[in-house]
Design an enzyme around this catalytic site. Structure first.
Site, PDB file in Angstrom:
ATOM      1  N   GLU A  49       0.796  -1.225   0.000  1.00 55.26           N
ATOM      2  CA  GLU A  49       0.000   0.000   0.000  1.00 55.26           C
ATOM      3  C   GLU A  49       0.828   1.275   0.000  1.00 55.26           C
ATOM      4  O   GLU A  49       0.316   2.353  -0.291  1.00 55.26           O
ATOM      5  CB  GLU A  49      -1.018   0.003   1.147  1.00 55.26           C
ATOM      6  CG  GLU A  49      -0.453  -0.209   2.531  1.00 55.26           C
ATOM      7  CD  GLU A  49      -0.524  -1.663   2.970  1.00 55.26           C
ATOM      8  OE1 GLU A  49      -0.244  -2.550   2.149  1.00 55.26           O
ATOM      9  OE2 GLU A  49      -0.819  -1.891   4.161  1.00 55.26           O
ATOM     10  N   ASN A  50       2.134   1.167   0.258  1.00 54.38           N
ATOM     11  CA  ASN A  50       2.948   2.388   0.155  1.00 54.38           C
ATOM     12  C   ASN A  50       3.216   2.790  -1.293  1.00 54.38           C
ATOM     13  O   ASN A  50       3.717   3.899  -1.515  1.00 54.38           O
ATOM     14  CB  ASN A  50       4.262   2.248   0.944  1.00 54.38           C
ATOM     15  CG  ASN A  50       5.052   1.029   0.567  1.00 54.38           C
ATOM     16  OD1 ASN A  50       4.489  -0.043   0.383  1.00 54.38           O
ATOM     17  ND2 ASN A  50       6.360   1.179   0.440  1.00 54.38           N
TER      18      ASN A  50
END
Lengths: 214, 236, 214, 236
Positions: A49-50
């Site tokens: 998700e980064n």
């Protein structure tokens, strides 16, 4: 008393339920082991998700790029066909329902699909949520891998979560050391027992009514 | 290996049903997926709702799809231009519906659908007739209107380079609405000028990550709407 | 009766009021001429809402890229330092207040800053708005370049717009063939008269009270 | 010629006042603008509200800024990690305020500020304690909460390549929140590893268009938080 499935076996069993070509987000801990057990003939694309699709395994120390991390802030690599993007695009993939499967660890999961995996609610704890609430609301299928009970023997599969929720009614399937358990309209339903584990043992270690394998 | 490539354009659009909502990429002629649109004309689905910034030009591409009677409603920001004749005629005859959406709101509504945002607030249209019927609300002393997401069943997209995973790049201002529509459609169908192997697009340069793409067909030498119109062509 | 400023002179006069380094969006028609009159020593960066910063002049026919258009769907070029982006990013620049100046043509502009430049409201007209409503709400300074009156001699600077509004109270300065006019809390205010034009002529051709140059 | 380059890091951050809201790019150590943060420590502005996904690690960078008593409030999604000691200590002593925002909501609120969207609806936090006090609403049978935009006075950003117009590219996952923060801050200050002339970044590959950038300083050989921590360093 049986030992049931090991951490690796739990991860391997979860991997069996992920279809070929799935976009998959893995939580920290046992879920990370899923990458080692992708069934023959299948390919998963990992989302972190980064800001990356196509996350690959950790690099050799000498090959580390300090700017290439996963959401757990561990160094990773990129597979051919990877893509980088910013956080708003990354969470559009999550919130917009584009990720197929998210495999999470948990503190508690309830028979109505509620999950509590971000906070004990202790008054002196520093709350930290990260992307957990986005994931459980956005990803199509939320799987949980967890030991069936805590280290002190308390059930983690419960009637109602006593810890603060990460999200209500979101979990569809649970992989524990003792069984594969579905969250159904009728509550917990054992789908499969680990070798040598009896339904009676599972039932005794579950904090809510649970249905035997069909 | 994951491979989203289709070898046939007709196969790629075969399952678009009557009544579908279809986003069509492009801003005017730039980025318009003419080959996919013409395949949809051949395929014949009717009663379509089409989302595009415009309504096509001449008698090719989107204008031809409309002219063929397949579109019952257009959602767009600018339905007329110097070379658009088909939509204006049908509209004046009351044979096609129009939902007029300002360009920025159109883009943001499409992005919102892709991002799982059911509604947002914008100052655009406040104090105009286009705000009529919309819910309005003050934030920090200024008035905004609420706008809902805009989803589609299918998107027809033209890109420059694609890999089998669906990672895409575009050419210049042909990018326009296309990356947003890829996000917002349940099934995104892409025609690419060039096909490369996975890994040949630098991960830093991917504009549409493959997660937003379902089907890709290679169209190595695509026609361009402006060229077809200059040549006086029509379709079919 | 004087002829006042030509179309080119109106554009040149407007360009004088745009600071060095501004991000500028130009409407179709006379506003497009602004690019020819950037004052010595200044640099403007042109935004075109279909997805580009650093728009350059039209190409030679042989150099045309059919995919490189401006918002008016005319072929253009890219200057060094240009950038392409999608429509949501482009209108984030507009709506988010990042564009410094937008120069628009108009049908009517009112003494309270209302502008009407997208529709006559005629029942048989096909409504088409494009990005006009986004621009007038989002850009920091809205300038208008327009003939002072219509071809039939009707005032275009009016007390209240009779055509449907593009946006209320957004215009700050108007460049006509006769004068530069500010929209102030006290209504229209002449800032400058074109050579040979009298205030009386401007006043007689304006459909609202207008204040003379200070 | 437009030139947003600054030759001095201290000059680039000199006017950040006490009480400012400052976005700091980076996700953990990746993309953290250590040199700009250390310049802000030297500069001494206090009572800052800082927006970052985390709260820094060790005794360098963001953790050092907090440890120096300059931050009165953190807005972040994950304020603790294995190597964060400074924030947990101050928080338990009641000396720093925390606004906890889920990571995706944090990103979207920042983007909304940059995009002129004062509020939007998201399903994230529905049914949890983090939804308390938030307005909720149903769309298409599902409940969402309203979230407001999140603006800043300044953003401190690290990038890989910049041109004098402010066009930026990033390195891999160091991109994270940075392009969004560039959009959302009134003044965006960037440290770049490499400076190139306008035109040297392909217009197709620009991640942050220059319109979102105000000041750039070249830091050709930036330190990395993880390296500093491994070396046991602290700042100042």
């Amino acid at each position: 008393m049986s030992t049931g499935w090991s951490r690796e076996e739990m991860a391997a069993r979860a991997a069996l339920d992920i279809p070929d070509g799935s976009y998959v987000n893995l939580g920290i801990g046992i879920p990370e082991l899923v990458t080692r057990f992708v069934p023959e003939g299948r390919e998963f694309i990992y989302h972190t998700e980064n800001g990356m699709l196509g996350m690959g395994p950790p690099p050799a120390d000498a090959d580390r790029d300090l700017d290439l991390m996963n959401a757990g802030k561990k160094y990773v690599t990129a597979v051919p066909g990877a893509a980088y993007f910013h956080h708003a695009d990354s969470f559009s993939m999550i919130r917009g329902g584009h990720i197929d499967v998210c495999v999470l660890g948990t503190m508690q999961v309830a028979s109505n699909g509620d999950i509590a995996n971000w906070s004990t609610g202790a008054p002196d704890a520093i709350p930290a949520v990260g992307g957990a609430m986005d994931l459980v609301q956005g990803v199509k299928h939320i799987y949980v891998i967890t030991q069936h009970t805590t280290r002190t023997g308390e059930p983690k599969l419960v009637e109602r979560c006593s810890y603060p929720l990460t999200g209500p009614g979101v979990v569809s399937r649970i992989f524990t050391d003792l069984a594969v358990v579905d969250v159904t309209d009728n509550g917990f339903q054992v789908v499969e027992l680990a070798p040598g584990v009896t339904f009676a043992e599972v039932e005794s270690k579950t904090g809510a009514p649970i249905l035997p394998p069909a | 290996m994951i491979n989203k490539m289709y070898s046939s354009i007709p196969d790629a659009v075969a399952d678009i049903p009557d009544g579908a909502t279809v986003m069509v990429g492009g801003f005017g002629a730039s980025g318009s997926p003419i080959e996919l649109i013409h395949a949809l004309i051949d395929q014949g689905a009717r009663n379509l709702t089409v989302i595009n910034n415009n309504t096509g030009n001449g008698d090719v591409g989107l204008a031809a799809l409309i002219g063929n009677g397949q579109v019952s409603k257009m959602i767009c920001s600018f339905p007329r231009s110097s070379q658009s004749r088909v939509f204006p005629r049908l509209y004046k005859e009351g044979r096609i519906e129009l939902e007029l959406v300002p360009q920025g709101t159109l883009a943001e509504r499409i992005r919102a659908a892709g991002a799982g945002i059911p509604a947002f607030y914008t100052p655009t249209t406040v104090g105009t007739v286009l705000a009529e019927g919309k819910e309005s609300r003050e934030f920090e002393g200024r008035t905004y209107v609420m706008e809902p997401w805009l989803k589609a069943d299918f998107a027809l997209i033209k890109c420059e380079v694609a890999d089998p995973l669906g990672n895409l790049t575009y050419n210049k201002t042909a990018r326009n609405f296309s990356p947003l529509m890829c996000m917002a459609a349940a099934t995104t169908i892409v025609q690419t000028k060039k096909r490369v192997a996975a890994g040949e697009i630098d991960p830093e340069h991917v504009i549409t990550p493959g997660i937003f793409v379902n089907r890709i067909v290679e169209v190595p030498d695509p026609v361009h709407e402006d060229t077809l119109i200059a040549e006086g062509r029509s379709y079919p």
